[in-house]
Motif scaffolding. Sequence first.
Motif, mmCIF file in Angstrom:
data_model
loop_
_atom_site.group_PDB
_atom_site.id
_atom_site.type_symbol
_atom_site.label_atom_id
_atom_site.label_comp_id
_atom_site.label_asym_id
_atom_site.label_seq_id
_atom_site.Cartn_x
_atom_site.Cartn_y
_atom_site.Cartn_z
ATOM 1 N N ILE A 39 0.860 -1.182 0.000
ATOM 2 C CA ILE A 39 0.000 0.000 0.000
ATOM 3 C C ILE A 39 0.900 1.235 0.000
ATOM 4 O O ILE A 39 1.807 1.334 0.819
ATOM 5 N N PRO A 40 0.675 2.168 -0.907
ATOM 6 C CA PRO A 40 1.532 3.357 -0.928
ATOM 7 C C PRO A 40 1.268 4.271 0.270
ATOM 8 O O PRO A 40 0.161 4.318 0.801
ATOM 9 N N VAL A 41 2.319 4.993 0.652
ATOM 10 C CA VAL A 41 2.192 5.994 1.707
ATOM 11 C C VAL A 41 2.115 7.356 1.045
ATOM 12 O O VAL A 41 2.931 7.693 0.186
ATOM 13 N N ALA A 42 1.106 8.119 1.434
ATOM 14 C CA ALA A 42 0.946 9.492 0.976
ATOM 15 C C ALA A 42 1.269 10.404 2.155
ATOM 16 O O ALA A 42 1.165 9.997 3.309
ATOM 17 N N SER A 43 1.649 11.612 1.857
ATOM 18 C CA SER A 43 1.929 12.565 2.919
ATOM 19 C C SER A 43 1.424 13.941 2.530
ATOM 20 O O SER A 43 1.568 14.364 1.385
ATOM 21 N N VAL A 44 0.821 14.612 3.508
ATOM 22 C CA VAL A 44 0.501 16.017 3.287
ATOM 23 C C VAL A 44 1.803 16.781 3.453
ATOM 24 O O VAL A 44 2.658 16.406 4.238
#
Length: 162
Positions: free
Chosen positions: A110-115
Motif C-alpha cells: 500500500i503506498p504511503v501518501a503525505s501532506v
Amino acid sequence: ELGWISKVHVNRPAVVRHAEQIKKWKTVKGNWQAAWLLKAVTCIDLTTLSGDDTPSNVHRLCFKAKHPIREDLLKALDMHDKGITVGAVCVYPARVTDAVNALKAAGCNIPVASVAAGFPSGQTPLETKLAEIKLAVEYGAREIDIVISRSLVLTGQWEGKY
C-alpha cells in the motif's frame, strides 16, 4: 499560458440542474452495490493527521489499511482472497517512515501518501514547503498532497501558484 484562467465561466444554473438530476438517479442494488462499495474502499486514503500521532497510532492505521473490511463480511461476499485494501495511507511527513515500516512489516504494498507544503493552511515559505516535500519523499512517501497558497489564487497570482 495562464490567460485562459481569468476567462473561465461556470454555468451555475446548468450545474444546479445537473445536481438535481443526479439525486433522482436510481441506486445500485444487491451484488452490484457491494461491488461498488468494495471498489470505493480501494480508492480511499486512510488518514491520520493528528497533532499527537505516534508510531503506534500509525501502526494501527496501517493494519486497518490492510484489513479495511471485516473478514466475515468478505467471506460472505466471496471476496476474502481478493486482497481488498485501501488505496493509500496518508500521514504527516514526520510519520512517513513509521507508515512505510509498518506496511512493509505487514507484507503489503500500500503506498504511503503525505501532506506537505504547510498543511493545513499553506502559509509557509516556498523554501520550507519544498524541503518538507523532499523529506517526505526521502522517507518513502509515494504520493504528496500539496497545500497550495490560497492567497495566490484569491489574488489571481496564477504564475506564483503554479
